[in-house]
Design a protein around this motif. Structure first.
Motif, mmCIF file in Angstrom:
data_model
loop_
_atom_site.group_PDB
_atom_site.id
_atom_site.type_symbol
_atom_site.label_atom_id
_atom_site.label_comp_id
_atom_site.label_asym_id
_atom_site.label_seq_id
_atom_site.Cartn_x
_atom_site.Cartn_y
_atom_site.Cartn_z
ATOM 1 N N PRO A 45 5.446 -89.263 -66.930
ATOM 2 C CA PRO A 45 6.363 -89.322 -68.062
ATOM 3 C C PRO A 45 5.906 -88.437 -69.215
ATOM 4 O O PRO A 45 4.820 -87.826 -69.177
ATOM 5 N N LEU A 46 6.721 -88.386 -70.247
ATOM 6 C CA LEU A 46 6.352 -87.646 -71.451
ATOM 7 C C LEU A 46 5.033 -88.127 -72.029
ATOM 8 O O LEU A 46 4.302 -87.356 -72.656
ATOM 9 N N THR A 104 13.909 -95.064 -69.403
ATOM 10 C CA THR A 104 13.016 -95.673 -68.419
ATOM 11 C C THR A 104 12.372 -96.884 -69.071
ATOM 12 O O THR A 104 11.564 -96.755 -69.992
ATOM 13 N N VAL A 105 12.739 -98.073 -68.607
ATOM 14 C CA VAL A 105 12.228 -99.324 -69.150
ATOM 15 C C VAL A 105 10.941 -99.647 -68.389
ATOM 16 O O VAL A 105 10.970 -100.112 -67.248
ATOM 17 N N VAL A 106 9.814 -99.358 -69.009
ATOM 18 C CA VAL A 106 8.497 -99.459 -68.378
ATOM 19 C C VAL A 106 7.839 -100.762 -68.827
ATOM 20 O O VAL A 106 7.526 -100.943 -70.001
ATOM 21 N N TRP A 124 7.983 -93.815 -72.383
ATOM 22 C CA TRP A 124 8.225 -95.073 -73.093
ATOM 23 C C TRP A 124 7.643 -95.042 -74.498
ATOM 24 O O TRP A 124 8.380 -95.056 -75.482
ATOM 25 N N ALA A 125 6.345 -94.921 -74.660
ATOM 26 C CA ALA A 125 5.786 -94.878 -76.011
ATOM 27 C C ALA A 125 6.235 -93.630 -76.759
ATOM 28 O O ALA A 125 6.397 -93.650 -77.983
ATOM 29 N N GLU A 126 6.462 -92.535 -76.025
ATOM 30 C CA GLU A 126 6.889 -91.278 -76.642
ATOM 31 C C GLU A 126 8.384 -91.256 -76.950
ATOM 32 O O GLU A 126 8.863 -90.337 -77.604
ATOM 33 N N ALA A 186 15.846 -91.358 -74.062
ATOM 34 C CA ALA A 186 15.794 -90.833 -72.698
ATOM 35 C C ALA A 186 15.140 -89.466 -72.606
ATOM 36 O O ALA A 186 15.355 -88.602 -73.464
ATOM 37 N N GLU A 187 14.374 -89.295 -71.549
ATOM 38 C CA GLU A 187 13.809 -87.997 -71.171
ATOM 39 C C GLU A 187 14.862 -87.221 -70.383
ATOM 40 O O GLU A 187 15.677 -87.806 -69.669
#
Length: 314
Positions: A193-194, A278-280, A158-160, A168-169
């Motif tokens: 996550p990333l 990914t909506v975190v 998300w932040a990345e 998207a990752e």
């Protein structure tokens, strides 16, 4: 303590290979029931071969390896990442063709049959690639959910932001519909996550520690990272690149190396611009119930100490 029973689902990929080796080096902690393979970093014909190569590199030819889905659940086109991993997916070391057999049967069937045969929620699923195999297993037999102890996956951010599109990752983007199924299934989910894997950088010093092991495994891992991390070094301007998938296995071995928070996570499946995002809901602004433990901090020195110590066993 009794080893944790796990199934590894993977699309090797150099970082997938390192994750597999970490698990294979830890039999006192992890009982590997099988390895299920999916198309992702490269097509299925290569990922299933790479998974067997890694088992043989670790002198574990008895591991059950099953081939799974060759394309996403809904999308008609498979997105791959040869630009990162090379044409074989494991470019770098010169690994021989595998001699161990690919098991008969489909990976989705193996997942369903193994989970349904479990007496309780005793099996952890280690998801290192696109989530197609598990997404399909959940469609085929929703009754597997109570048998899952935990789903630990590498995916999202998300932040990345993203690493394959701005939003998207890669793992989630390849099959966002399968990822939606997984996050909505009700089983416990831990997400790497990333935002955390980009703090696990394989610097030159760390790669040289693997090479200094002098073993076939140590030399192969160093060669893998020499190849794959060159892309991230050029992209991010860093010393080395993020080592994504081993974070999944390290979480099972040394959870104290990580920190995170339980939050609501949703997967974007409609918009072409943000497909696979990914909506975190990190700050709980939606009021939706948490469905995942999202990790965002890692003790990177401790992580690489664990990797080096375990790989030295092989």
């Amino acid at each position: 303590m009794t080893p944790r029973r796990i199934i590894i689902d993977t699309d090797p990929g150099q970082d997938d290979a390192v994750a597999m080796l970490l698990a294979l080096a830890s039999p006192e902690d992890l009982e590997i029931l099988g390895v299920t393979v999916v198309a992702g970093n490269v097509p299925l014909s290569l990922t299933e071969k790479n998974a067997r190569r890694i088992c043989e590199l670790a002198s574990r030819p008895e591991i059950l390896v099953y081939a799974g889905c060759a394309r996403p659940m809904v999308r008609t086109r498979l997105v791959t990442a040869e630009h990162v991993h090379g044409k074989t997916g494991l470019d770098g070391p010169d690994l021989p063709e595998p001699s161990m057999a690919l098991r008969q049967g489909h990976a989705v069937d193996f997942l369903v049959d193994t989970l349904m045969a479990a007496e309780d929620a005793s099996i952890t699923l280690c998801m290192l690639g696109p989530l197609t195999n598990l997404g399909m297993a959940l469609v085929k037999e929703p009754g597997i959910v109570p048998k899952i102890r935990e789903i630990v996956l590498m995916g999202g951010g998300w932040a990345e932001g993203g690493n394959i599109t701005p939003a998207a990752e890669f793992n989630i983007y390849v099959d966002p519909h399968a990822a939606h199924n997984v996050f909505e299934c009700g089983a416990p989910v831990t997400m790497m996550p990333l935002d955390v894997t980009h703090k696990a950088m394989s610097t030159r010093v760390r790669v040289e520690r693997f090479r200094a092991l002098g073993s076939p495994v140590g030399l192969a891992v160093a060669a893998m990272l020499d190849f794959s991390e060159r892309f991230d070094e050029a992209k991010y301007g860093t010393d080395g690149g993020p080592l994504h998938d081993p974070c999944v296995i390290a979480w099972l071995l040394r959870p104290e190396l990580f920190q995170g928070k339980r939050v609501a996570v949703e997967i974007e499946t409609a918009s072409e611009r943000t497909l696979g995002m990914t909506v975190v809901d990190w700050w709980g602004v939606t009021g939706k119930p948490a469905n995942a433990l999202v990790i965002n901090q890692i003790d990177s020195d401790g992580f690489y100490e664990l990797l080096t110590e375990r790989l030295a066993r092989l």
